[in-house]
Design a protein around this motif. Structure first.
Motif: not given
Length: 657
Positions: A599-600, A612, A627, A631, A637, A653
């Motif tokens: 997750s973010l 973001v 949040s 992904l 993104l 990332l």
């Protein structure tokens, strides 16, 4: 050589400590310099065997002081106040001089010495009185006009006094009259030469110098003009101060007035400090201790007689009793020029060293009392005339509002932006003043009646000259980042509550300007984009209320949603910009990327200063994803931030490093 250097360092240390101490107890720096001179003199520290050797260099302080006085001299103002200046001012000067001449001659002083003593006592301290009344906010009120008029005439009288003192040393009736007549002829010739130069040559010289935009050259030219004018009068056998005064007067009506005054002031203050130190060195403590009772008696007599004479002179010219008494208490001390004339008289053996020390002692004591006397002058005057004390004097307030601009906008820079703003302010009847460093633009604007002044906005004296302490807003329109930063920091340190609005082309400089103290920064590119978007939305049928709400939101958020852009081949990325611009970058989450399945919130890439901006999944775009979004493989993104931070975030990332 080593000993001289050590003594100079000690003298500077004593001067710094003295000025600091006297400022802490609200006494003027002039007294601090005199005190420093007494300490460094032959009776105490004896830092210099021959203090008179410093006199020539110190006299340059008088030259620069008279040059500044000439800049402040306004012929139109003097004409407007002619009744007060040439009535009350002349009357006070003559009556005081005659009164103390008589007292001196009764005490056995010769006629030439008595004339000098009377002239010395007749002068008052322009520097202390003007500063104190200005600090109290009453300088331009009707109550202070009488005091200002008297001071103006006294300042004018200093120039002929400086000429007459050396002539009195000649002695003899016929030779003295011949010398005075010859000096008058020389003075006329010098005035003609300097006025011709000032009218035809100096404006062109300063215009050319100002166009170079070199501060050092402007300062050097200012000093050169003052010294050359002083040298010209000296070569004619007249006072150097006269030439400096005439040079300042010639330039006083030019658009460079404020800048000239600001440039000359540091040299003037330092050299005047040195001058007063040399005067303090002349004070003979042995003589002072031997005649301390005469010093106190002379102080009391001088204060009383000067107050009474100023009250009498004011009454003769119809000045209200209360104003006349108040002016008397303000001006009953000796002035800084009293020391100048006394020193000159001692040098020419018109006054003895003992009499000079006595005058110096009385002058120091009277100037020490001046701040208190000025503050309490109105109260004393009201008690004497039994006038009621109103809570607020409306006449003074109205006069102050009429003569001084309040709640005005100060525009720094008068290019296209500054001129556009000024037109709108004028249409709304909002007062404003402008400072600009382009001499051609200043001249053109002044010719058109615009309130534009030439000057460097990074100097305190320029800011005070346009009344920054009374302004409601400062607008910086020029596109020079370093200069803008310096101005913002200066204004913020002096007037922390004054709003500062800054225009800039470079949106990546916004954070620096805000951190320096700017209240509002308007980035030209982003604001232009915002106006363009407003037009597009309006033509697309979006209601105006919704558009205005959107615009207000962007401005309130410091254009947060408008920062960042996708770079291309034509994007210039200099060393200066690479850590300030915000780029946008699309990161494709591959099947073996570190971010897959996280997750973010877990990734927490915002901790490195990256935002973001959006997420694209299955051809669906999601702005500002939650949040807790996880992904997946194939997600795109969109992130925004400074180039190096964006690179690090992409690497994290994809690889987890």
């Amino acid at each position: 050589m080593h000993g001289i250097f050590s003594n100079i360092v000690i003298l500077m240390a004593v001067a710094v400590a003295s000025v600091w101490l006297f400022k802490r107890i609200n006494l003027p720096p002039i007294l601090a310099y005199l005190y420093c001179g007494i300490l460094a003199g032959p009776d105490l520290l004896a830092l210099f065997e021959h203090p008179e050797d410093m006199q020539t260099f110190a006299e340059l302080g008088v030259v620069f002081l008279l040059f500044s006085l000439g800049l402040e001299f306004s012929l139109p103002k003097m004409i407007a106040m002619r009744q007060m200046v040439f009535g009350v001012g002349l009357g006070q000067m003559l009556l005081t001089t005659v009164a103390f001449m008589g007292i001196s001659m009764l005490l056995g002083v010769s006629l030439p010495s008595a004339i000098i003593v009377g002239s010395i006592v007749a002068l008052s301290s322009t520097a202390i009185v003007i500063k104190q009344t200005n600090d109290m906010g009453i300088l331009n009120t009707s109550r202070a006009q009488m005091a200002v008029s008297i001071l103006l005439f006294q300042d004018l009288a200093v120039v002929p006094l400086l000429i007459v003192v050396p002539l009195l040393a000649i002695g003899g009736g016929e030779s003295l009259s011949v010398a005075i007549s010859l000096s008058i002829v020389k003075g006329i010739v010098v005035v003609f030469i300097l006025m011709s130069v000032g009218k035809w040559i100096l404006p062109r010289v300063f215009t050319e110098v100002a166009q170079t935009r070199t501060d050092e050259l402007f300062v050097l030219t200012t000093i050169l003009v003052a010294l050359m004018a002083a040298g010209l009068t000296y070569s004619f056998g007249l006072s150097m101060a006269l030439g400096a005064f005439l040079a300042g007067m010639m330039l006083g009506e030019s658009q460079y007035k404020y800048q000239l005054e600001a440039d000359i002031r540091p040299f003037r203050d330092i050299l005047m400090g040195l001058f007063f130190i040399t005067i303090g060195m002349r004070l003979n403590l042995t003589d002072l201790l031997a005649q301390w009772h005469w010093a106190l008696l002379g102080l009391g007599a001088m204060l009383l007689i000067k107050v009474l004479i100023i009250r009498l002179t004011g009454g003769l010219f119809g000045v209200p009793k209360e104003d006349a008494w108040a002016a008397g208490f303000k001006l009953c001390q000796m002035g800084e020029f009293s020391f100048v004339i006394a020193a000159l008289a001692v040098d020419h053996n018109i006054l003895s060293t003992q009499v000079g020390s006595l005058i110096l002692s009385i002058g120091i004591l009277s100037m020490a009392m001046t701040p208190w006397l000025v503050t309490r002058s109105s109260d004393f005057a009201k008690r004497i005339v039994n006038a009621p004390t109103p809570a607020l004097e409306a006449s003074e307030t109205l006069a102050s509002q009429h003569e001084q601009m309040h709640d005005h906008v100060i525009i720094m820079g008068f290019g296209r932006v500054g001129q556009s703003v000024s037109r709108l302010l004028k249409s709304e009847a909002i007062p404003y003043l402008v400072i600009d460093a382009d001499p051609v633009r200043v001249h053109e604007s002044q010719s058109a009646g615009q309130p534009v002044y030439f000057g460097d906005v990074r100097q305190k004296d320029i800011l005070r000259a346009v009344g920054i302490e009374r302004a409601k807003l400062v607008l910086i329109t020029f596109d020079e980042h370093n200069k803008a930063m310096a101005v913002i920091q200066l204004i913020s340190s002096l007037y922390p509550d004054l709003p500062i609005v800054v225009r800039t082309r470079k949106d990546y400089r916004m954070s620096e300007l805000y951190s320096a103290g700017a209240s509002q920064v308007v980035p030209e590119i982003l604001e232009g984009s915002l106006m363009l978007v407003s037009q597009v939305l309006h033509l697309s049928g979006i209601p105006m209320s919704r558009i205005l709400k959107r615009v207000r939101k962007e401005r309130k958020g410091h254009y947060g949603n408008m920062h960042g852009f996708f770079p291309g081949e034509t994007t210039e990325l200099s060393y200066e910009k690479q850590d300030k611009l915000e780029f946008m970058h699309a990161v494709v989450i591959a099947n073996n990327a570190f971010a897959v399945g996280k997750s973010l919130t877990e990734l927490n890439i915002t901790r490195s200063g990256v935002k973001v901006k959006g997420l694209r999944r299955d051809n669906i775009e999601l702005e500002n994803p939650p949040s807790d979004t996880i992904l997946n493989i194939g997600d795109v993104l969109v992130i925004s931030g400074k180039p190096r931070r964006v690179e690090r975030a992409e690497r994290f990332l994809l690889e987890g490093d």
